[in-house]
Scaffold this motif. Sequence first.
Motif, PDB file in Angstrom:
ATOM      1  N   PHE A 259      -9.218   3.568  17.577  1.00 54.84           N
ATOM      2  CA  PHE A 259      -9.722   4.876  17.371  1.00 54.84           C
ATOM      3  C   PHE A 259     -10.963   5.710  17.544  1.00 54.84           C
ATOM      4  CE2 PHE A 259      -6.587   5.885  12.895  1.00 54.84           C
ATOM      5  CZ  PHE A 259      -5.763   5.547  13.852  1.00 54.84           C
TER       6      PHE A 259
ATOM      7  N   GLN B 233     -10.921  10.136  15.247  1.00 52.54           N
ATOM      8  CA  GLN B 233      -9.645   9.476  14.621  1.00 52.54           C
ATOM      9  C   GLN B 233     -10.141   8.848  13.337  1.00 52.54           C
ATOM     10  OE1 GLN B 233      -8.029   7.710  17.595  1.00 52.54           O
ATOM     11  NE2 GLN B 233      -5.980   9.068  18.197  1.00 52.54           N
TER      12      GLN B 233
ATOM     13  N   TRP C  24      -8.910   9.950   9.547  1.00 51.69           N
ATOM     14  CA  TRP C  24      -7.943   9.400   9.061  1.00 51.69           C
ATOM     15  C   TRP C  24      -9.062   8.917   7.318  1.00 51.69           C
ATOM     16  CZ3 TRP C  24      -2.690   8.184   8.942  1.00 51.69           C
ATOM     17  CH2 TRP C  24      -2.202   9.106  10.054  1.00 51.69           C
TER      18      TRP C  24
ATOM     19  N   PRO D 114      -2.198   8.152  14.172  1.00 56.20           N
ATOM     20  CA  PRO D 114      -1.852   9.806  14.679  1.00 56.20           C
ATOM     21  C   PRO D 114      -0.444   9.908  15.449  1.00 56.20           C
ATOM     22  CG  PRO D 114      -4.027   8.796  15.524  1.00 56.20           C
ATOM     23  CD  PRO D 114      -3.258   7.557  15.124  1.00 56.20           C
TER      24      PRO D 114
END
Length: 217
Positions: A50, A54, A58, A206
């Motif tokens: 990630f 990201q 998240w 994702p």
Amino acid sequence: MTPPSKHRKGPQLTTADGAPVEVRRSARRTRTVAAFWENGTAVVAIPARFTAAQESEWVHRMLEKLHRQGTRRAQKRRHQPATDAGLAAHAADLSARYFGGRAVPTSVRWVSNQNSRWGSATPSEGTIRLSDKLRAMPQWVIDYVLLHELAHLLVAGHNAAFWKLLEAYPETARAKAFLEGVSFATSRGLAAGPDGGESHVEGDAPGQRALLPGDAD
């Protein structure tokens, strides 16, 4: 690149309720994101690949879902009868709904000294006792145990007539399986979540949506 399986704590990152948050990156986690409670800390596990953006997206998303899960459980607990009087009133309602009001207990109360039974009834006295270990469980499970003991006021044994009474409750099979699972886990020392239930949420990486068990959206 972040080393595989390294645990990182974000700077002063906390939940909406002020609990500490720990972000864990793992090379073994490639497609899923998870959030769960561990010793009072909200842990968000993400893939090591990630990016910072990201991770931020998240972590925020999974903490929101973890919070929603806790809120739903708190709301469910508020609807559960907390006192013996409330429990007795609820038992009367269940008797009227499923047994035509034929099961009329003289008392219904929570007890803390039942370690091997979820509930018990004394038909000759009309009394019902429920283990306080049930308090953290879903209401439909508590209702099953209450109906089980109410049915014993009408039929003492576990014969065909007894189980026929419980067929009226649509969650009987599900609740029995739930309690059997809890007993199995307890006998093997497996731990439950902080409120007696599951406290772990998963999401896809994702491109996919994270979804909590029981979410309607």
